[in-house]
Motif scaffolding. Structure first.
Motif, PDB file in Angstrom:
ATOM      1  N   GLU A  33       0.827  -1.216   0.000  1.00 27.42           N
ATOM      2  CA  GLU A  33       0.000   0.000   0.000  1.00 27.42           C
ATOM      3  C   GLU A  33       0.863   1.269   0.000  1.00 27.42           C
ATOM      4  O   GLU A  33       0.776   2.102   0.903  1.00 27.42           O
ATOM      5  CB  GLU A  33      -0.979  -0.008   1.180  1.00 27.42           C
ATOM      6  N   ILE A  34       1.649   1.401  -1.041  1.00 29.24           N
ATOM      7  CA  ILE A  34       2.560   2.532  -1.187  1.00 29.24           C
ATOM      8  C   ILE A  34       1.838   3.875  -1.059  1.00 29.24           C
ATOM      9  O   ILE A  34       2.398   4.853  -0.587  1.00 29.24           O
ATOM     10  CB  ILE A  34       3.340   2.428  -2.520  1.00 29.24           C
ATOM     11  N   GLU A  35       0.563   3.901  -1.483  1.00 26.87           N
ATOM     12  CA  GLU A  35      -0.199   5.156  -1.432  1.00 26.87           C
ATOM     13  C   GLU A  35      -0.362   5.661  -0.001  1.00 26.87           C
ATOM     14  O   GLU A  35      -0.564   6.854   0.226  1.00 26.87           O
ATOM     15  CB  GLU A  35      -1.562   4.995  -2.118  1.00 26.87           C
ATOM     16  N   ARG A  36      -0.263   4.784   0.983  1.00 29.06           N
ATOM     17  CA  ARG A  36      -0.422   5.178   2.394  1.00 29.06           C
ATOM     18  C   ARG A  36       0.901   5.575   3.053  1.00 29.06           C
ATOM     19  O   ARG A  36       0.908   6.087   4.163  1.00 29.06           O
ATOM     20  CB  ARG A  36      -1.049   4.039   3.195  1.00 29.06           C
ATOM     21  N   THR A  37       2.001   5.293   2.396  1.00 25.68           N
ATOM     22  CA  THR A  37       3.308   5.561   3.010  1.00 25.68           C
ATOM     23  C   THR A  37       4.052   6.666   2.258  1.00 25.68           C
ATOM     24  O   THR A  37       3.910   7.827   2.570  1.00 25.68           O
ATOM     25  CB  THR A  37       4.133   4.260   3.073  1.00 25.68           C
ATOM     26  N   GLU A 163      -0.493   3.845  -9.964  1.00 26.95           N
ATOM     27  CA  GLU A 163       0.065   3.955  -8.616  1.00 26.95           C
ATOM     28  C   GLU A 163       0.082   5.426  -8.165  1.00 26.95           C
ATOM     29  O   GLU A 163      -0.270   5.741  -7.025  1.00 26.95           O
ATOM     30  CB  GLU A 163       1.482   3.370  -8.641  1.00 26.95           C
ATOM     31  N   TYR A 164       0.458   6.303  -9.076  1.00 32.51           N
ATOM     32  CA  TYR A 164       0.482   7.741  -8.786  1.00 32.51           C
ATOM     33  C   TYR A 164      -0.922   8.248  -8.453  1.00 32.51           C
ATOM     34  O   TYR A 164      -1.116   8.986  -7.484  1.00 32.51           O
ATOM     35  CB  TYR A 164       1.061   8.478  -9.999  1.00 32.51           C
ATOM     36  N   LEU A 165      -1.912   7.834  -9.240  1.00 35.52           N
ATOM     37  CA  LEU A 165      -3.294   8.260  -8.991  1.00 35.52           C
ATOM     38  C   LEU A 165      -3.807   7.748  -7.644  1.00 35.52           C
ATOM     39  O   LEU A 165      -4.496   8.472  -6.922  1.00 35.52           O
ATOM     40  CB  LEU A 165      -4.221   7.809 -10.120  1.00 35.52           C
ATOM     41  N   ARG A 166      -3.449   6.500  -7.293  1.00 33.17           N
ATOM     42  CA  ARG A 166      -3.828   5.982  -5.970  1.00 33.17           C
ATOM     43  C   ARG A 166      -3.221   6.845  -4.867  1.00 33.17           C
ATOM     44  O   ARG A 166      -3.871   7.132  -3.863  1.00 33.17           O
ATOM     45  CB  ARG A 166      -3.357   4.538  -5.796  1.00 33.17           C
TER      46      ARG A 166
END
Length: 183
Positions: A33-37, A163-166
Motif C-alpha cells: 500500500e505505497i499510497e499510504r506511506t 500507482e500515482y493516482l492511488r
C-alpha cells in the motif's frame, strides 16, 4: 548472425525481463500500500526512472545507433542508477521494502546496464568514425518490434501512473478527513 542473436536477446530477453520486473515492482507496491506511506511522491520518482530507460530505448528503435546515441544511452543509464539511489533514499524511511522487492530492484537496475553493454558491443565501430548527430535508421527494425516495444513501455507507464493516482487519491482523502470539523 551474431548481431541478430544479440538483438534477439535484447528484444526477447532483456526488455521483457525489465518490463516484468517493473510489473513485479508494481505488485510489491500494491501489496505494501505505497499510497499510504511514500505516496504519489515516490510514484513520480518511478515515472522518472521509467522515462530514463524508455526514451533512449524508443530512440534506438528509429535512429541509427551512433556515437551520439550511445553516449546519450549511457548518460540515461547512469542517470537511472542515480535516480534509483535517490528513490531508495526517499522511500526507505517511509515504508517497508521487502527482500523480494529489493531483488526486483536489482533486475530493474542491472538489465538496462546489461542492454547498454550489448548495444555498445554491437556498435563498437561507432567510435572509430564517430557521428554525433541523430539520423533515421537506414534499415528499420522489424515492424513488430516498432509496435511491441512502445506498447510494452506504455503498459509499464500505465501501472506507474495508476500507482500515482492511488497516491493522489489517498492524499486527497486524508486532507478531506483532516479538514472536517470534529464534534
Amino acid at each position: 548472425m551474431t548481431s541478430e542473436i544479440v538483438w534477439r536477446v535484447l528484444a526477447f530477453g532483456a526488455l521483457p525481463a525489465w518490463l516484468l520486473a517493473g510489473a513485479a515492482d508494481w505488485l510489491c507496491h500494491r501489496r505494501t500500500e505505497i499510497e499510504r506511506t511514500s505516496g504519489a511522491t515516490e510514484s513520480v520518482w518511478h515515472m522518472v526512472l521509467h522515462a530514463e530507460i524508455a526514451v533512449p530505448l524508443l530512440l534506438g528503435l528509429w535512429l541509427e545507433i551512433n556515437a551520439g546515441l550511445l553516449l546519450f544511452m549511457a548518460a540515461c543509464v547512469l542517470a537511472h542508477m542515480l535516480t534509483s539511489l535517490s528513490d531508495s533514499r526517499y522511500a526507505q524511511p517511509l515504508r517497508y521494502i521487502s527482500p523480494i522487492e529489493q531483488m526486483v530492484h536489482s533486475w530493474l537496475e542491472m538489465l538496462p546496464l546489461f542492454a547498454l553493454v550489448l548495444i555498445t558491443l554491437l556498435h563498437a565501430d561507432a567510435f572509430t568514425d564517430p557521428h554525433w548527430l541523430p539520423a533515421w535508421r537506414a534499415e528499420p527494425l522489424p515492424k513488430a518490434w516498432r509496435i511491441a516495444v512502445p506498447v510494452g513501455l506504455g503498459c509499464g507507464f500505465a501501472m506507474i501512473f495508476e500507482e500515482y493516482l492511488r497516491g493522489l487519491w489517498h492524499l486527497r482523502a486524508r486532507r478531506a478527513l483532516s479538514a472536517e470539523p470534529h464534534l
